[in-house]
Design a protein around this motif. Structure first.
Motif, mmCIF file in Angstrom:
data_model
loop_
_atom_site.group_PDB
_atom_site.id
_atom_site.type_symbol
_atom_site.label_atom_id
_atom_site.label_comp_id
_atom_site.label_asym_id
_atom_site.label_seq_id
_atom_site.Cartn_x
_atom_site.Cartn_y
_atom_site.Cartn_z
ATOM 1 N N MET A 104 -55.802 -31.723 -94.882
ATOM 2 C CA MET A 104 -56.589 -30.796 -94.091
ATOM 3 C C MET A 104 -57.801 -31.550 -93.529
ATOM 4 S SD MET A 104 -57.752 -27.010 -95.357
ATOM 5 C CE MET A 104 -59.300 -27.295 -96.196
ATOM 6 N N GLU A 105 -58.086 -31.342 -92.252
ATOM 7 C CA GLU A 105 -59.206 -32.026 -91.616
ATOM 8 C C GLU A 105 -60.532 -31.413 -92.058
ATOM 9 O OE1 GLU A 105 -60.848 -32.933 -87.105
ATOM 10 O OE2 GLU A 105 -58.875 -32.027 -87.372
ATOM 11 N N PRO A 106 -61.481 -32.233 -92.506
ATOM 12 C CA PRO A 106 -62.782 -31.685 -92.912
ATOM 13 C C PRO A 106 -63.498 -30.997 -91.751
ATOM 14 C CG PRO A 106 -62.525 -33.938 -93.689
ATOM 15 C CD PRO A 106 -61.391 -33.672 -92.750
ATOM 16 N N PHE A 107 -64.284 -29.992 -92.076
ATOM 17 C CA PHE A 107 -65.076 -29.265 -91.082
ATOM 18 C C PHE A 107 -66.536 -29.411 -91.469
ATOM 19 C CE2 PHE A 107 -67.131 -26.085 -88.722
ATOM 20 C CZ PHE A 107 -66.293 -25.574 -87.759
ATOM 21 N N LYS A 108 -67.324 -30.064 -90.624
ATOM 22 C CA LYS A 108 -68.745 -30.227 -90.919
ATOM 23 C C LYS A 108 -69.562 -29.673 -89.765
ATOM 24 C CE LYS A 108 -67.997 -33.856 -94.172
ATOM 25 N NZ LYS A 108 -68.165 -35.191 -94.622
ATOM 26 N N ASN A 109 -69.756 -30.471 -88.740
ATOM 27 C CA ASN A 109 -70.401 -30.018 -87.515
ATOM 28 C C ASN A 109 -69.342 -29.982 -86.426
ATOM 29 O OD1 ASN A 109 -73.061 -29.856 -88.512
ATOM 30 N ND2 ASN A 109 -73.236 -32.075 -88.364
ATOM 31 N N PHE A 110 -69.302 -28.903 -85.692
ATOM 32 C CA PHE A 110 -68.276 -28.772 -84.674
ATOM 33 C C PHE A 110 -68.849 -28.063 -83.461
ATOM 34 C CE2 PHE A 110 -64.834 -26.454 -82.589
ATOM 35 C CZ PHE A 110 -63.976 -27.504 -82.311
ATOM 36 N N THR A 111 -68.612 -28.618 -82.282
ATOM 37 C CA THR A 111 -69.016 -27.996 -81.026
ATOM 38 C C THR A 111 -67.765 -27.733 -80.211
ATOM 39 O OG1 THR A 111 -71.124 -29.177 -81.019
ATOM 40 C CG2 THR A 111 -70.380 -28.257 -78.916
ATOM 41 N N GLY A 112 -67.652 -26.501 -79.686
ATOM 42 C CA GLY A 112 -66.465 -26.176 -78.924
ATOM 43 C C GLY A 112 -66.691 -25.102 -77.884
ATOM 44 N N LEU A 113 -65.807 -25.094 -76.895
ATOM 45 C CA LEU A 113 -65.782 -24.072 -75.864
ATOM 46 C C LEU A 113 -65.370 -22.748 -76.494
ATOM 47 C CD1 LEU A 113 -65.874 -23.504 -72.740
ATOM 48 C CD2 LEU A 113 -63.410 -23.971 -72.749
ATOM 49 N N VAL A 114 -66.050 -21.663 -76.102
ATOM 50 C CA VAL A 114 -65.838 -20.356 -76.728
ATOM 51 C C VAL A 114 -65.018 -19.453 -75.817
ATOM 52 C CG1 VAL A 114 -66.948 -18.379 -77.816
ATOM 53 C CG2 VAL A 114 -68.077 -20.612 -77.837
ATOM 54 N N ALA A 115 -63.975 -18.843 -76.388
ATOM 55 C CA ALA A 115 -63.167 -17.847 -75.676
ATOM 56 C C ALA A 115 -63.524 -16.462 -76.201
ATOM 57 C CB ALA A 115 -61.680 -18.111 -75.877
ATOM 58 N N PRO A 116 -63.770 -15.491 -75.309
ATOM 59 C CA PRO A 116 -64.118 -14.138 -75.745
ATOM 60 C C PRO A 116 -62.900 -13.221 -75.806
ATOM 61 C CG PRO A 116 -64.555 -14.347 -73.404
ATOM 62 C CD PRO A 116 -63.939 -15.648 -73.855
ATOM 63 N N LEU A 117 -62.630 -12.682 -76.965
ATOM 64 C CA LEU A 117 -61.569 -11.678 -77.119
ATOM 65 C C LEU A 117 -62.270 -10.371 -77.465
ATOM 66 C CD1 LEU A 117 -58.561 -11.064 -77.120
ATOM 67 C CD2 LEU A 117 -58.490 -11.709 -79.528
ATOM 68 N N ASP A 118 -62.584 -9.595 -76.451
ATOM 69 C CA ASP A 118 -63.431 -8.414 -76.617
ATOM 70 C C ASP A 118 -62.600 -7.218 -77.086
ATOM 71 O OD1 ASP A 118 -65.594 -6.788 -76.648
ATOM 72 O OD2 ASP A 118 -66.026 -6.888 -74.505
ATOM 73 N N ARG A 119 -62.065 -7.340 -78.294
ATOM 74 C CA ARG A 119 -61.234 -6.297 -78.902
ATOM 75 C C ARG A 119 -61.522 -6.213 -80.390
ATOM 76 N NH1 ARG A 119 -55.557 -6.124 -75.945
ATOM 77 N NH2 ARG A 119 -56.078 -7.232 -74.050
ATOM 78 N N SER A 120 -61.462 -4.991 -80.899
ATOM 79 C CA SER A 120 -61.541 -4.753 -82.352
ATOM 80 C C SER A 120 -60.133 -4.567 -82.890
ATOM 81 C CB SER A 120 -62.353 -3.487 -82.638
ATOM 82 O OG SER A 120 -63.663 -3.623 -82.171
#
Length: 196
Positions: free
Chosen positions: A1-17
């Protein structure tokens, strides 16, 4: 499993509940026993819309690695394929006001970070996405903060054990192998059971 520390990424909006796991990965894609190739089934029914209005159909969001949604994301059946499909598409983190418990546990065990923020913080992210093309967030798991380059910041909570596993890239197999010497010692000292 790839470690997760600091991550920056493009955000996709899924405007649903209440996005359930059948919407994330429909049943016809559950035949797979491997984790790769499931991206083609991610949000399949929504991505097939002829009007091209679903968020992942829009070119500006097709390289997204962070998904922001509304409450109760991942409800429904406990299919681990939903997590695998999100990861296979390229998502490293999900942000929502709440997640279904089993789905959240499946995410964390597979290295997909779930960030729980307050509804008003989620609103702020949706607004920023509308205003700024190519909107990105940075998630610092060590400090438990999420922020953008525009001055917005929020803190999130995560239990210590999944945090440690994510930071160190430890899945269930890695956790077991960390005790390999003790397991070998036990097996060497344990009598072989009588077999007929």
């Amino acid at each position: 499993m790839e470690p997760f520390k600091n991550f920056t990424g493009l955000v996709a909006p899924l405007d649903r509940s209440n996005v359930d796991t059948d919407q994330i990965i429909p049943k016809q894609f559950l035949k797979a026993v491997v984790r790769s190739g499931l991206a083609r089934g991610l949000f399949y029914d929504w991505r097939q819309r002829a009007d091209g209005q679903f968020v992942l159909q829009q070119p500006r969001f097709q390289k997204s690695t962070i998904l922001v949604a509304r409450a109760n994301f991942g409800c429904g059946s406990s299919r681990e394929h939903a997590v695998w499909a999100l990861q296979d598409y390229g998502f490293r983190a999900l942000i929502a006001p709440s997640f279904a418990d089993i789905f959240k546990n499946n995410c964390l065990k597979n290295g997909l970070l779930t960030v729980v923020l307050e509804p008003e913080e989620i609103d702020a992210i949706f607004e920023a996405i509308k205003r700024h093309e190519g909107y990105k967030l940075t998630i610092n798991l060590t400090e438990q903060i999420v922020f953008d380059d525009l001055g917005w910041k929020a803190r999130f909570e995560i239990d210590e054990f999944p945090k440690k596993c994510l930071l160190e890239g430890l899945d269930d197999i890695s956790l077991t192998l960390a005790h390999e010497a003790e397991i070998a010692a036990f097996e060497n000292n344990h009598p072989i059971p009588y077999r007929i």
